[in-house]
Design a protein around this motif. Structure first.
Motif, PDB file in Angstrom:
ATOM      1  N   ARG A  36      -7.130 -12.036   0.768  1.00 28.71           N
ATOM      2  CA  ARG A  36      -6.926 -11.063  -0.300  1.00 28.71           C
ATOM      3  C   ARG A  36      -6.446 -11.725  -1.573  1.00 28.71           C
ATOM      4  O   ARG A  36      -6.853 -11.334  -2.672  1.00 28.71           O
ATOM      5  CB  ARG A  36      -5.984  -9.965   0.174  1.00 28.71           C
ATOM      6  CG  ARG A  36      -6.696  -9.076   1.195  1.00 28.71           C
ATOM      7  CD  ARG A  36      -5.971  -7.864   1.711  1.00 28.71           C
ATOM      8  NE  ARG A  36      -4.756  -7.472   1.100  1.00 28.71           N
ATOM      9  CZ  ARG A  36      -3.562  -7.491   1.714  1.00 28.71           C
ATOM     10  NH1 ARG A  36      -3.455  -7.902   2.955  1.00 28.71           N
ATOM     11  NH2 ARG A  36      -2.491  -7.092   1.092  1.00 28.71           N
ATOM     12  N   ALA A  37      -5.614 -12.764  -1.486  1.00 28.33           N
ATOM     13  CA  ALA A  37      -5.166 -13.477  -2.686  1.00 28.33           C
ATOM     14  C   ALA A  37      -6.346 -14.118  -3.414  1.00 28.33           C
ATOM     15  O   ALA A  37      -6.457 -14.031  -4.645  1.00 28.33           O
ATOM     16  CB  ALA A  37      -4.128 -14.536  -2.316  1.00 28.33           C
ATOM     17  N   PHE A  38      -7.244 -14.753  -2.667  1.00 28.91           N
ATOM     18  CA  PHE A  38      -8.417 -15.356  -3.303  1.00 28.91           C
ATOM     19  C   PHE A  38      -9.340 -14.296  -3.884  1.00 28.91           C
ATOM     20  O   PHE A  38      -9.920 -14.493  -4.954  1.00 28.91           O
ATOM     21  CB  PHE A  38      -9.172 -16.247  -2.313  1.00 28.91           C
ATOM     22  CG  PHE A  38      -8.581 -17.622  -2.219  1.00 28.91           C
ATOM     23  CD1 PHE A  38      -8.820 -18.581  -3.189  1.00 28.91           C
ATOM     24  CD2 PHE A  38      -7.764 -17.944  -1.157  1.00 28.91           C
ATOM     25  CE1 PHE A  38      -8.262 -19.837  -3.113  1.00 28.91           C
ATOM     26  CE2 PHE A  38      -7.191 -19.213  -1.065  1.00 28.91           C
ATOM     27  CZ  PHE A  38      -7.444 -20.158  -2.047  1.00 28.91           C
ATOM     28  N   ILE A  39      -9.484 -13.171  -3.198  1.00 21.84           N
ATOM     29  CA  ILE A  39     -10.320 -12.093  -3.710  1.00 21.84           C
ATOM     30  C   ILE A  39      -9.736 -11.531  -5.000  1.00 21.84           C
ATOM     31  O   ILE A  39     -10.466 -11.317  -5.976  1.00 21.84           O
ATOM     32  CB  ILE A  39     -10.502 -10.992  -2.644  1.00 21.84           C
ATOM     33  CG1 ILE A  39     -11.441 -11.502  -1.548  1.00 21.84           C
ATOM     34  CG2 ILE A  39     -11.021  -9.702  -3.258  1.00 21.84           C
ATOM     35  CD1 ILE A  39     -11.518 -10.606  -0.336  1.00 21.84           C
ATOM     36  N   LEU A  40      -8.439 -11.296  -5.027  1.00 23.54           N
ATOM     37  CA  LEU A  40      -7.810 -10.795  -6.255  1.00 23.54           C
ATOM     38  C   LEU A  40      -8.043 -11.751  -7.406  1.00 23.54           C
ATOM     39  O   LEU A  40      -8.401 -11.340  -8.514  1.00 23.54           O
ATOM     40  CB  LEU A  40      -6.312 -10.561  -6.044  1.00 23.54           C
ATOM     41  CG  LEU A  40      -5.918  -9.473  -5.060  1.00 23.54           C
ATOM     42  CD1 LEU A  40      -4.395  -9.364  -4.977  1.00 23.54           C
ATOM     43  CD2 LEU A  40      -6.537  -8.144  -5.415  1.00 23.54           C
ATOM     44  N   PHE A  41      -7.852 -13.038  -7.158  1.00 25.07           N
ATOM     45  CA  PHE A  41      -8.095 -14.040  -8.204  1.00 25.07           C
ATOM     46  C   PHE A  41      -9.542 -13.990  -8.671  1.00 25.07           C
ATOM     47  O   PHE A  41      -9.827 -13.917  -9.865  1.00 25.07           O
ATOM     48  CB  PHE A  41      -7.756 -15.446  -7.697  1.00 25.07           C
ATOM     49  CG  PHE A  41      -8.278 -16.521  -8.594  1.00 25.07           C
ATOM     50  CD1 PHE A  41      -7.671 -16.780  -9.817  1.00 25.07           C
ATOM     51  CD2 PHE A  41      -9.392 -17.251  -8.243  1.00 25.07           C
ATOM     52  CE1 PHE A  41      -8.159 -17.761 -10.667  1.00 25.07           C
ATOM     53  CE2 PHE A  41      -9.892 -18.234  -9.083  1.00 25.07           C
ATOM     54  CZ  PHE A  41      -9.270 -18.486 -10.301  1.00 25.07           C
ATOM     55  N   ALA A  42     -10.491 -14.016  -7.724  1.00 26.22           N
ATOM     56  CA  ALA A  42     -11.908 -14.064  -8.080  1.00 26.22           C
ATOM     57  C   ALA A  42     -12.340 -12.823  -8.859  1.00 26.22           C
ATOM     58  O   ALA A  42     -13.098 -12.933  -9.833  1.00 26.22           O
ATOM     59  CB  ALA A  42     -12.756 -14.225  -6.817  1.00 26.22           C
ATOM     60  N   ALA A 107      -0.578  -5.346 -13.213  1.00 24.40           N
ATOM     61  CA  ALA A 107       0.851  -5.577 -13.430  1.00 24.40           C
ATOM     62  C   ALA A 107       1.099  -7.076 -13.615  1.00 24.40           C
ATOM     63  O   ALA A 107       0.458  -7.906 -12.958  1.00 24.40           O
ATOM     64  CB  ALA A 107       1.658  -5.056 -12.241  1.00 24.40           C
ATOM     65  N   ALA A 108       1.988  -7.409 -14.508  1.00 23.86           N
ATOM     66  CA  ALA A 108       2.268  -8.812 -14.835  1.00 23.86           C
ATOM     67  C   ALA A 108       2.560  -9.672 -13.600  1.00 23.86           C
ATOM     68  O   ALA A 108       2.022 -10.783 -13.490  1.00 23.86           O
ATOM     69  CB  ALA A 108       3.409  -8.907 -15.850  1.00 23.86           C
ATOM     70  N   PRO A 109       3.382  -9.215 -12.644  1.00 27.87           N
ATOM     71  CA  PRO A 109       3.649 -10.071 -11.476  1.00 27.87           C
ATOM     72  C   PRO A 109       2.394 -10.367 -10.648  1.00 27.87           C
ATOM     73  O   PRO A 109       2.249 -11.459 -10.110  1.00 27.87           O
ATOM     74  CB  PRO A 109       4.656  -9.273 -10.651  1.00 27.87           C
ATOM     75  CG  PRO A 109       5.269  -8.297 -11.598  1.00 27.87           C
ATOM     76  CD  PRO A 109       4.207  -7.998 -12.618  1.00 27.87           C
ATOM     77  N   VAL A 110       1.474  -9.410 -10.559  1.00 29.22           N
ATOM     78  CA  VAL A 110       0.250  -9.628  -9.782  1.00 29.22           C
ATOM     79  C   VAL A 110      -0.679 -10.574 -10.520  1.00 29.22           C
ATOM     80  O   VAL A 110      -1.272 -11.484  -9.907  1.00 29.22           O
ATOM     81  CB  VAL A 110      -0.451  -8.279  -9.491  1.00 29.22           C
ATOM     82  CG1 VAL A 110      -1.811  -8.502  -8.817  1.00 29.22           C
ATOM     83  CG2 VAL A 110       0.443  -7.423  -8.616  1.00 29.22           C
ATOM     84  N   ILE A 111      -0.786 -10.429 -11.817  1.00 26.18           N
ATOM     85  CA  ILE A 111      -1.607 -11.355 -12.613  1.00 26.18           C
ATOM     86  C   ILE A 111      -1.037 -12.764 -12.499  1.00 26.18           C
ATOM     87  O   ILE A 111      -1.777 -13.717 -12.259  1.00 26.18           O
ATOM     88  CB  ILE A 111      -1.650 -10.911 -14.100  1.00 26.18           C
ATOM     89  CG1 ILE A 111      -2.294  -9.541 -14.231  1.00 26.18           C
ATOM     90  CG2 ILE A 111      -2.372 -11.952 -14.940  1.00 26.18           C
ATOM     91  CD1 ILE A 111      -3.761  -9.477 -13.887  1.00 26.18           C
ATOM     92  N   ALA A 112       0.270 -12.895 -12.622  1.00 25.47           N
ATOM     93  CA  ALA A 112       0.900 -14.215 -12.528  1.00 25.47           C
ATOM     94  C   ALA A 112       0.687 -14.820 -11.142  1.00 25.47           C
ATOM     95  O   ALA A 112       0.373 -16.014 -11.012  1.00 25.47           O
ATOM     96  CB  ALA A 112       2.383 -14.125 -12.835  1.00 25.47           C
TER      97      ALA A 112
END
Length: 120
Positions: A36-42, A107-112
């Motif tokens: 999920r972390a890689f998917i969010l980034f992509a 949200a800023a924390p998720v983008i960061a």
């Protein structure tokens, strides 16, 4: 704080339920988290989330064309996210952000976290 109690007073067993209670469920939670972390980034990096935020519900072909990504791969990723998270839903072959998705994904924390943990 008691060594067997979390910050909010719940037992550590209750507090860590999301980690799983055995090797199999724990390792699945780790794998799911990485995926999920890689998917969010992509999906941030390719503009898919922004396209959904801006234009609302879209088919995979509409998203693939507007974001210049492969439709078949995108469909698999979006379907995975629909069933593994609460930030996206699908109706009548159209993908859309949920209310939580519209708030949380930008949200800023998720983008960061997305750019710092995966994209750096």
């Amino acid at each position: 704080m008691n060594a067997n109690r979390g910050v909010l007073g719940e037992s550590m067993e209750d507090h860590n339920t999301w980690l799983g209670k055995d090797l199999k469920t724990w390792s699945q939670s780790v794998r799911s988290g990485y995926a999920r972390a890689f998917i969010l980034f992509a999906l941030h990096n390719t503009g898919v989330f922004e396209a959904l935020r801006r234009a609302g519900a879209q088919t995979v072909n509409e998203l693939a064309e507007s974001c210049n990504v492969e439709a078949d791969l995108l469909e698999g990723v979006l379907n995975f996210l629909v069933f593994s998270d609460r930030v996206m839903e699908k109706s009548d072959d159209r993908f859309m952000l949920t209310e939580d998705g519209r708030e949380w994904l930008f949200a800023a924390p998720v983008i960061a976290m997305s750019w710092g943990a995966v994209g750096a």
